[in-house]
Design a protein around this motif. Structure first.
Motif, PDB file in Angstrom:
ATOM      1  N   TRP A   1     -10.763   4.158   3.172  1.00  0.00           N
ATOM      2  CA  TRP A   1      -9.957   3.093   3.753  1.00  0.00           C
ATOM      3  C   TRP A   1      -8.751   2.873   2.865  1.00  0.00           C
ATOM      4  CZ3 TRP A   1     -14.282   2.566   0.966  1.00  0.00           C
ATOM      5  CH2 TRP A   1     -14.318   1.648  -0.064  1.00  0.00           C
ATOM      6  N   ASP A   2      -7.595   2.812   3.504  1.00  0.00           N
ATOM      7  CA  ASP A   2      -6.326   2.660   2.800  1.00  0.00           C
ATOM      8  C   ASP A   2      -6.260   3.661   1.643  1.00  0.00           C
ATOM      9  OD1 ASP A   2      -3.782   1.497   2.499  1.00  0.00           O
ATOM     10  OD2 ASP A   2      -4.533   0.047   1.041  1.00  0.00           O
ATOM     11  N   LYS A   3      -6.088   3.197   0.421  1.00  0.00           N
ATOM     12  CA  LYS A   3      -5.995   4.091  -0.741  1.00  0.00           C
ATOM     13  C   LYS A   3      -7.328   4.233  -1.478  1.00  0.00           C
ATOM     14  CE  LYS A   3      -1.120   3.219  -1.473  1.00  0.00           C
ATOM     15  NZ  LYS A   3      -0.065   2.920  -2.431  1.00  0.00           N
ATOM     16  N   TRP A   4      -8.392   3.707  -0.906  1.00  0.00           N
ATOM     17  CA  TRP A   4      -9.714   3.725  -1.537  1.00  0.00           C
ATOM     18  C   TRP A   4     -10.635   4.727  -0.857  1.00  0.00           C
ATOM     19  CZ3 TRP A   4     -10.863   0.988  -5.865  1.00  0.00           C
ATOM     20  CH2 TRP A   4      -9.958  -0.011  -6.230  1.00  0.00           C
ATOM     21  N   SER A   5     -11.588   5.227  -1.616  1.00  0.00           N
ATOM     22  CA  SER A   5     -12.622   6.099  -1.087  1.00  0.00           C
ATOM     23  C   SER A   5     -13.916   5.809  -1.850  1.00  0.00           C
ATOM     24  CB  SER A   5     -12.228   7.565  -1.280  1.00  0.00           C
ATOM     25  OG  SER A   5     -13.202   8.413  -0.725  1.00  0.00           O
ATOM     26  N   ALA A   6     -15.012   5.761  -1.126  1.00  0.00           N
ATOM     27  CA  ALA A   6     -16.327   5.608  -1.748  1.00  0.00           C
ATOM     28  C   ALA A   6     -17.226   6.698  -1.177  1.00  0.00           C
ATOM     29  CB  ALA A   6     -16.900   4.234  -1.456  1.00  0.00           C
TER      30      ALA A   6
ATOM     31  N   VAL B   1     -19.563   7.220  -6.199  1.00  0.00           N
ATOM     32  CA  VAL B   1     -18.215   7.267  -6.760  1.00  0.00           C
ATOM     33  C   VAL B   1     -17.313   6.361  -5.948  1.00  0.00           C
ATOM     34  CG1 VAL B   1     -16.203   8.758  -7.183  1.00  0.00           C
ATOM     35  CG2 VAL B   1     -18.506   9.640  -7.566  1.00  0.00           C
ATOM     36  N   VAL B   2     -16.425   5.659  -6.643  1.00  0.00           N
ATOM     37  CA  VAL B   2     -15.345   4.907  -6.001  1.00  0.00           C
ATOM     38  C   VAL B   2     -14.042   5.411  -6.611  1.00  0.00           C
ATOM     39  CG1 VAL B   2     -14.289   2.632  -5.667  1.00  0.00           C
ATOM     40  CG2 VAL B   2     -16.770   2.876  -5.623  1.00  0.00           C
ATOM     41  N   THR B   3     -13.057   5.765  -5.741  1.00  0.00           N
ATOM     42  CA  THR B   3     -11.759   6.230  -6.233  1.00  0.00           C
ATOM     43  C   THR B   3     -10.640   5.460  -5.547  1.00  0.00           C
ATOM     44  OG1 THR B   3     -11.513   7.965  -4.563  1.00  0.00           O
ATOM     45  CG2 THR B   3     -12.624   8.577  -6.615  1.00  0.00           C
ATOM     46  N   ARG B   4      -9.495   5.465  -6.212  1.00  0.00           N
ATOM     47  CA  ARG B   4      -8.285   4.865  -5.639  1.00  0.00           C
ATOM     48  C   ARG B   4      -7.117   5.797  -5.886  1.00  0.00           C
ATOM     49  NH1 ARG B   4      -3.851   1.788  -5.586  1.00  0.00           N
ATOM     50  NH2 ARG B   4      -3.781  -0.079  -4.313  1.00  0.00           N
TER      51      ARG B   4
ATOM     52  N   GLN C   1      -5.198  10.183  -8.694  1.00  0.00           N
ATOM     53  CA  GLN C   1      -6.333   9.450  -8.149  1.00  0.00           C
ATOM     54  C   GLN C   1      -7.272   9.135  -9.310  1.00  0.00           C
ATOM     55  OE1 GLN C   1      -9.081  11.766  -5.711  1.00  0.00           O
ATOM     56  NE2 GLN C   1      -9.269  10.038  -4.314  1.00  0.00           N
ATOM     57  N   VAL C   2      -7.715   7.889  -9.424  1.00  0.00           N
ATOM     58  CA  VAL C   2      -8.636   7.498 -10.491  1.00  0.00           C
ATOM     59  C   VAL C   2      -9.928   7.009  -9.858  1.00  0.00           C
ATOM     60  CG1 VAL C   2      -6.823   6.955 -12.148  1.00  0.00           C
ATOM     61  CG2 VAL C   2      -7.690   5.164 -10.647  1.00  0.00           C
ATOM     62  N   GLY C   3     -11.011   7.116 -10.601  1.00  0.00           N
ATOM     63  CA  GLY C   3     -12.280   6.689 -10.052  1.00  0.00           C
ATOM     64  C   GLY C   3     -13.338   6.523 -11.116  1.00  0.00           C
ATOM     65  N   LEU C   4     -14.488   6.067 -10.664  1.00  0.00           N
ATOM     66  CA  LEU C   4     -15.638   5.864 -11.533  1.00  0.00           C
ATOM     67  C   LEU C   4     -16.862   6.437 -10.841  1.00  0.00           C
ATOM     68  CD1 LEU C   4     -16.890   4.533 -14.076  1.00  0.00           C
ATOM     69  CD2 LEU C   4     -17.299   2.525 -12.636  1.00  0.00           C
ATOM     70  N   GLU C   5     -17.674   7.181 -11.592  1.00  0.00           N
ATOM     71  CA  GLU C   5     -18.898   7.775 -11.075  1.00  0.00           C
ATOM     72  C   GLU C   5     -20.099   7.172 -11.779  1.00  0.00           C
ATOM     73  OE1 GLU C   5     -19.568  11.834 -12.239  1.00  0.00           O
ATOM     74  OE2 GLU C   5     -21.027  12.152 -10.651  1.00  0.00           O
ATOM     75  N   LEU C   6     -21.137   6.884 -11.015  1.00  0.00           N
ATOM     76  CA  LEU C   6     -22.435   6.478 -11.551  1.00  0.00           C
ATOM     77  C   LEU C   6     -23.449   7.517 -11.086  1.00  0.00           C
ATOM     78  CD1 LEU C   6     -22.334   2.684 -10.671  1.00  0.00           C
ATOM     79  CD2 LEU C   6     -21.793   3.756 -12.863  1.00  0.00           C
ATOM     80  N   PHE C   7     -24.371   7.911 -11.965  1.00  0.00           N
ATOM     81  CA  PHE C   7     -25.304   8.995 -11.672  1.00  0.00           C
ATOM     82  C   PHE C   7     -26.651   8.682 -12.302  1.00  0.00           C
ATOM     83  CE2 PHE C   7     -27.333  12.928 -13.112  1.00  0.00           C
ATOM     84  CZ  PHE C   7     -27.404  13.640 -11.924  1.00  0.00           C
ATOM     85  N   HIS C   8     -27.727   9.031 -11.586  1.00  0.00           N
ATOM     86  CA  HIS C   8     -29.085   8.889 -12.125  1.00  0.00           C
ATOM     87  C   HIS C   8     -29.913  10.086 -11.674  1.00  0.00           C
ATOM     88  CE1 HIS C   8     -32.867   7.144 -13.404  1.00  0.00           C
ATOM     89  NE2 HIS C   8     -33.359   7.471 -12.210  1.00  0.00           N
TER      90      HIS C   8
ATOM     91  N   SER D   1     -22.101   7.384 -16.453  1.00  0.00           N
ATOM     92  CA  SER D   1     -20.960   6.787 -15.759  1.00  0.00           C
ATOM     93  C   SER D   1     -19.722   7.425 -16.387  1.00  0.00           C
ATOM     94  CB  SER D   1     -20.930   5.274 -15.903  1.00  0.00           C
ATOM     95  OG  SER D   1     -20.833   4.900 -17.257  1.00  0.00           O
ATOM     96  N   ALA D   2     -18.786   7.845 -15.527  1.00  0.00           N
ATOM     97  CA  ALA D   2     -17.642   8.593 -16.029  1.00  0.00           C
ATOM     98  C   ALA D   2     -16.512   8.566 -15.010  1.00  0.00           C
ATOM     99  CB  ALA D   2     -18.040  10.036 -16.317  1.00  0.00           C
ATOM    100  N   PRO D   3     -15.298   8.866 -15.440  1.00  0.00           N
ATOM    101  CA  PRO D   3     -14.212   9.045 -14.467  1.00  0.00           C
ATOM    102  C   PRO D   3     -14.558  10.208 -13.533  1.00  0.00           C
ATOM    103  CG  PRO D   3     -13.365   8.930 -16.709  1.00  0.00           C
ATOM    104  CD  PRO D   3     -14.854   9.010 -16.805  1.00  0.00           C
ATOM    105  N   ALA D   4     -14.146  10.124 -12.263  1.00  0.00           N
ATOM    106  CA  ALA D   4     -14.520  11.160 -11.297  1.00  0.00           C
ATOM    107  C   ALA D   4     -13.538  11.263 -10.174  1.00  0.00           C
ATOM    108  CB  ALA D   4     -15.897  10.828 -10.739  1.00  0.00           C
ATOM    109  N   SER D   5     -13.586  12.406  -9.457  1.00  0.00           N
ATOM    110  CA  SER D   5     -12.840  12.599  -8.226  1.00  0.00           C
ATOM    111  C   SER D   5     -13.477  13.715  -7.425  1.00  0.00           C
ATOM    112  CB  SER D   5     -11.384  12.938  -8.523  1.00  0.00           C
ATOM    113  OG  SER D   5     -10.687  13.124  -7.317  1.00  0.00           O
TER     114      SER D   5
END
Length: 164
Positions: A98-103, A126-129, A136-143, A157-161
């Protein structure tokens, strides 16, 4: 991955091909390494991965992209690095833009029955903008649950795309 026993991991090339609409074929060709604190170091070909991602629902017709991405992980060609058995990952991935965001995110379980290994499950989000046309910047969570008998869970948790 750095542990008290040393450092091990892999890096390589990921080939992706759009085989048909909503179908991505993937082959990952890694080079693996193991540098233990004591003992001999080893390098060599890692576990080749072959996968097919099929998006069966799209944001246009469902509001979300939903895809399956089964992956076969082949035994390593090297006796010193990588797993010496095949395993199979069976995940589902979901994405919303949506708009400039992605999940996006998802997860699945891997059938992993080699010596000392065990089946395990993983999940990530992951959420990116889109900041500019080139950034494009984002954050990743992983388990991940343990993939070896007596192993430990993994979190990150780390930057991601990425995109589905």
């Amino acid at each position: 991955m750095a542990t008290q026993d040393g450092v091990s991991g892999e890096g390589g090339i990921d080939f992706n091909y759009g085989g048909a609409p909503n179908l991505q074929l993937t082959a990952t060709l890694p080079a693996a390494y193991d540098f233990p604190v004591s003992g001999s170091s080893a390098t060599g070909p890692g576990n080749i991965e072959l996968a097919a991602k099929y998006r069966f629902l799209t944001q246009d017709n469902f509001g979300l992209d939903v895809a399956v991405f089964p992956r076969a992980i082949l035994p390593s060609a090297s006796p010193n690095v990588g797993d010496q058995h095949a395993s199979y990952l069976l995940p589902v991935w979901i994405e919303k833009d949506w708009d400039k965001w992605s999940a996006f995110g998802g997860g699945g379980c891997e059938v992993n029955r080699g010596s000392g290994s065990q089946d395990f499950c993983l999940a990530g989000a992951v959420v990116t903008r889109q900041v500019s046309s080139n950034l494009q910047v984002g954050l990743e969570l992983f388990h991940q649950t343990p993939d070896t008998q007596g192993g430990e869970r993994r979190h990150r948790s780390a930057p991601a795309s990425n995109t589905i």
